[in-house]
Design a protein around this motif. Structure first.
Motif, PDB file in Angstrom:
ATOM      1  N   UNK A  81       0.967  -1.499   0.056  1.00 13.37           N
ATOM      2  CA  UNK A  81       0.027  -0.236   0.076  1.00 13.37           C
ATOM      3  C   UNK A  81       0.883   1.280  -0.130  1.00 13.37           C
ATOM      4  N   UNK A  82       0.274   2.431   0.024  1.00  7.62           N
ATOM      5  CA  UNK A  82       0.591   3.621   0.166  1.00  7.62           C
ATOM      6  C   UNK A  82       0.174   4.350   1.334  1.00  7.62           C
ATOM      7  N   UNK A  83       1.238   4.716   2.158  1.00  7.89           N
ATOM      8  CA  UNK A  83       2.689   4.897   2.128  1.00  7.89           C
ATOM      9  C   UNK A  83       3.206   3.568   2.980  1.00  7.89           C
ATOM     10  N   UNK A  84       4.332   3.301   2.215  1.00  5.87           N
ATOM     11  CA  UNK A  84       5.119   2.266   3.103  1.00  5.87           C
ATOM     12  C   UNK A  84       5.032   2.301   4.552  1.00  5.87           C
ATOM     13  N   UNK A  85       5.763   3.254   5.213  1.00  5.72           N
ATOM     14  CA  UNK A  85       5.956   3.436   6.446  1.00  5.72           C
ATOM     15  C   UNK A  85       4.587   3.668   7.410  1.00  5.72           C
ATOM     16  N   UNK A  86       3.479   3.846   6.963  1.00  4.93           N
ATOM     17  CA  UNK A  86       2.299   4.189   7.618  1.00  4.93           C
ATOM     18  C   UNK A  86       1.249   3.028   7.127  1.00  4.93           C
ATOM     19  N   UNK A  87       0.311   3.226   6.207  1.00  2.00           N
ATOM     20  CA  UNK A  87      -0.989   2.468   6.125  1.00  2.00           C
ATOM     21  C   UNK A  87      -0.561   1.045   5.817  1.00  2.00           C
ATOM     22  N   UNK A  88       0.539   0.836   5.005  1.00  4.65           N
ATOM     23  CA  UNK A  88       0.993  -0.650   4.697  1.00  4.65           C
ATOM     24  C   UNK A  88       1.798  -1.099   5.900  1.00  4.65           C
ATOM     25  N   UNK A  89       2.644  -0.298   6.660  1.00  4.88           N
ATOM     26  CA  UNK A  89       3.328  -1.018   7.712  1.00  4.88           C
ATOM     27  C   UNK A  89       2.307  -1.187   8.801  1.00  4.88           C
ATOM     28  N   UNK A  90       1.378  -0.444   8.984  1.00  7.66           N
ATOM     29  CA  UNK A  90       0.620  -0.646  10.181  1.00  7.66           C
ATOM     30  C   UNK A  90      -0.447  -1.864   9.965  1.00  7.66           C
ATOM     31  N   UNK A  91      -0.857  -1.827   8.643  1.00  9.49           N
ATOM     32  CA  UNK A  91      -1.790  -2.920   8.379  1.00  9.49           C
ATOM     33  C   UNK A  91      -1.135  -4.266   8.539  1.00  9.49           C
ATOM     34  N   UNK A  92       0.239  -4.383   8.060  1.00  8.13           N
ATOM     35  CA  UNK A  92       1.011  -5.474   8.162  1.00  8.13           C
ATOM     36  C   UNK A  92       1.259  -5.975   9.647  1.00  8.13           C
ATOM     37  N   UNK A  93       1.780  -4.968  10.313  1.00  3.21           N
ATOM     38  CA  UNK A  93       1.907  -5.509  11.738  1.00  3.21           C
ATOM     39  C   UNK A  93       0.882  -5.792  12.455  1.00  3.21           C
ATOM     40  N   UNK A  94      -0.504  -5.074  12.096  1.00  4.84           N
ATOM     41  CA  UNK A  94      -1.896  -5.718  12.687  1.00  4.84           C
ATOM     42  C   UNK A  94      -1.860  -7.185  12.150  1.00  4.84           C
TER      43      UNK A  94
END
Length: 203
Positions: A116-129
Motif C-alpha cells: 500500500x501507500x505509504x510504506x511506513x504508515x498504512x502499509x506497515x501498520x496493516x502488516x503489523x496488525x
C-alpha cells in the motif's frame, strides 16, 4: 535451523493466500517521492491482475476517498461489482476498519500478502496488525512507496524486524503460478509478466 513444519516454508498458492491492497489513490500517489510511480503502480496492478487470473481473493481499502480520490481504476476494473472499502475510521491501519478486516478474515486464508501507500504508515501498520493477530504476512515491497526514500526504506526495515516476509511482484506471481504447467501460465506471461519486468516478456 528451520522447523520443517513452519508454515512460512510453504509456498504461496491460490488456495492459501489473499491479497490486500491499501490506499492506491491519486492523492497518495502524488505524495510518493521514494521511487518511480509508474513502477509502483504497475506492480500493484500486476499483483491484482495475477490474483484475478488465479482466483486469489483480493481486498481493496481506501482512506478518505472524498479528499484522496478513489482507488485507481486500473485495479478496480479488474473486479467489477466488488466493494472497495472506504474506511469508516480514517486511520492508517486498514484492519482497524471492521468491514475491511472482516472481508479479509472471511477469505479463511492465513497467508496475508499486503502492500500500500505509504510504506511506513498504512502499509506497515496493516502488516503489523496482521502479525499481531497471528497471520503470516508477506509484504509486496515493489508495489509500495512513501514520501521520501528514507521513509520507504525504514518503513520496510520496521516490517522486516517485526517478521514481515518481503516479496516482489514477479516472485509473488511465480509462487502463485507454481510452475509452467499451470493452465493459466500463458495468460500470466501475456498479461502480467510482460507488463511489469524484463525477466519474462513477449518480443
Amino acid at each position: 535451523m528451520s522447523n520443517p513444519k513452519d508454515g512460512k516454508l510453504e509456498l504461496l498458492s491460490e488456495e492459501n493466500s489473499a491479497l490486500v491492497l491499501v490506499d492506491y489513490q491519486p492523492t497518495m500517489f502524488a505524495g510518493v517521492g521514494s521511487g518511480d510511480k509508474t513502477i509502483i503502480r504497475n506492480a500493484a496492478y500486476c499483483a491484482a491482475k495475477a490474483a484475478g487470473i488465479l482466483k486469489v481473493p483480493v481486498v481493496l481499502s481506501t482512506i478518505n476517498p472524498q479528499h484522496n480520490g478513489n482507488f485507481i481504476a486500473d485495479v478496480t476494473k479488474l473486479f467489477p461489482g466488488q466493494e472497495v472499502y472506504a474506511r469508516a475510521i480514517p486511520g492508517f491501519d486498514a484492519f482497524e476498519d471492521e468491514k475491511t478486516y472482516t472481508a479479509f478474515k472471511k477469505t479463511g486464508r492465513m497467508k496475508l500478502v499486503v502492500s500500500g501507500l505509504w510504506t511506513s504508515m498504512c502499509f506497515a501498520y496493516t502488516a503489523l496488525h496482521g502479525l499481531r493477530d497471528g497471520y503470516e504476512v508477506y509484504g509486496l515491497m515493489d508495489a509500495a512507496g512513501d514520501s521520501t526514500p528514507d521513509a520507504h526504506k525504514y518503513g520496510i526495515r520496521r516490517m522486516l524486524q517485526a517478521g514481515v516476509i518481503p516479496i516482489t511482484v514477479e516472485s509473488l506471481v511465480s509462487e502463485w503460478m507454481h510452475d509452467w504447467g499451470n493452465p493459466n501460465a500463458g495468460q500470466l506471461v501475456k498479461e502480467v509478466y510482460s507488463r511489469y519486468g524484463y525477466m519474462i516478456g513477449l518480443q
